[in-house]
Scaffold this active site. Structure first.
Site, short mmCIF file in Angstrom:
data_model
loop_
_atom_site.label_atom_id
_atom_site.label_comp_id
_atom_site.label_asym_id
_atom_site.label_seq_id
_atom_site.Cartn_x
_atom_site.Cartn_y
_atom_site.Cartn_z
N HIS A 43 13.86 -41.87 -30.90
CA HIS A 43 15.12 -41.35 -31.44
C HIS A 43 16.25 -42.18 -30.85
CE1 HIS A 43 17.85 -37.58 -32.21
NE2 HIS A 43 18.35 -38.69 -32.73
N GLU A 70 13.68 -41.99 -35.48
CA GLU A 70 14.49 -40.80 -35.69
C GLU A 70 15.96 -41.21 -35.60
OE1 GLU A 70 13.72 -37.42 -33.27
OE2 GLU A 70 11.54 -37.54 -33.51
N HIS A 198 7.83 -30.82 -32.87
CA HIS A 198 8.84 -30.26 -31.97
C HIS A 198 8.23 -29.16 -31.11
CE1 HIS A 198 12.97 -30.16 -30.54
NE2 HIS A 198 12.81 -28.86 -30.38
#
Length: 249
Positions: A43, A70, A198
């Site tokens: 990310h 991400e 997640h």
């Protein structure tokens, strides 16, 4: 067969704690690959709190498995993605004060803008994924804007699993699993790829890994945490074994 994408952000978090050059996320990606990872996820946040631009460039150059970037749906990030060309870009909501991504992307409220972002990424040959909550309205909107992949936010499930003492048969946990299952059915009915991630860990991964139609899980913090004690290769290999065991029934 179900695939595992390993998020290595927190290797960079450890490095940035000292603003030094180690541990190197690129080496973590190599070790994850050797452990059986099918892809690497990073990310690149707008505040650059862990992964840096150079990390993404080096990962693109050196890793031999697919790269999932991400990113927030901003012009800056779209430009970086179009330059680096990861196999997949996952659009996520982003807040500067959050510790980690706290919820799914609200596609319904910004369909036109996100449709344009996806078109620009597709023009560069990049498959776009959207990170969303297990809500049918968001899944339908994802299909309308041209997303190829939907990643369902498993945080509520993981929190319920922990709150219920890791009892996978508790009503609260079963309700969350059913919500994700129904979301997966909706995703597949639109012809999109059903991924999830997640807060998944070694204790809660299997009920999600055995869901019908699920293609890939993205897991990071749990693997990096386990790797502190066991090594990344072994940590990834163990996670992959649990997933395959569940998927095989």
């Amino acid at each position: 067969m179900i695939e595992l994408g390993v998020n290595i952000d927190h290797v960079a978090t450890l490095r940035q704690a000292r603003r030094t050059w180690e541990p190197d996320p690129t080496w973590a990606a190599v070790e994850a690959h050797l452990g059986g990872a099918d892809g690497i996820t990073v990310h690149l946040r707008e505040d650059r709190r862990h992964i840096q631009d150079d990390d993404v460039r080096r990962l693109r150059e050196l890793t031999q498995i697919k790269l999932n970037l991400e990113m927030a749906a901003t012009d800056e990030m779209v430009g970086i993605a179009r330059s680096i060309k990861p196999e997949m870009a996952m659009l996520v909501p982003e807040g500067r004060h959050e510790v980690t991504t706290e919820g799914g992307l609200d596609i319904v409220s910004q369909e036109a803008r996100l449709k344009d972002v996806i078109a620009r990424l597709a023009d560069a040959g990049i498959v776009t994924s959207v990170f969303i909550d297990a809500e049918i309205a968001q899944i339908d909107a994802a299909a309308r804007i041209g997303a190829r992949v939907c990643e369902i936010h498993t945080g509520p499930y993981a929190h319920a699993f922990h709150a219920q003492g890791r009892d996978a048969e508790s009503p609260a946990v079963l309700a969350e699993i059913d919500k994700i299952r129904r979301a997966g059915e909706a995703i597949c009915s639109h012809g999109m790829r059903f991924n999830a991630g997640h807060a998944l860990n070694y204790y809660n991964v299997q009920p999600i890994a055995r869901l019908p139609g699920i293609r890939e899980l993205h897991i990071g913090h749990a693997i990096v945490s386990r790797a502190v004690f066991s090594g990344i290769r072994e940590a990834v290999a163990e996670m992959k074994r649990l997933m395959r065991e569940a998927a095989a029934g």
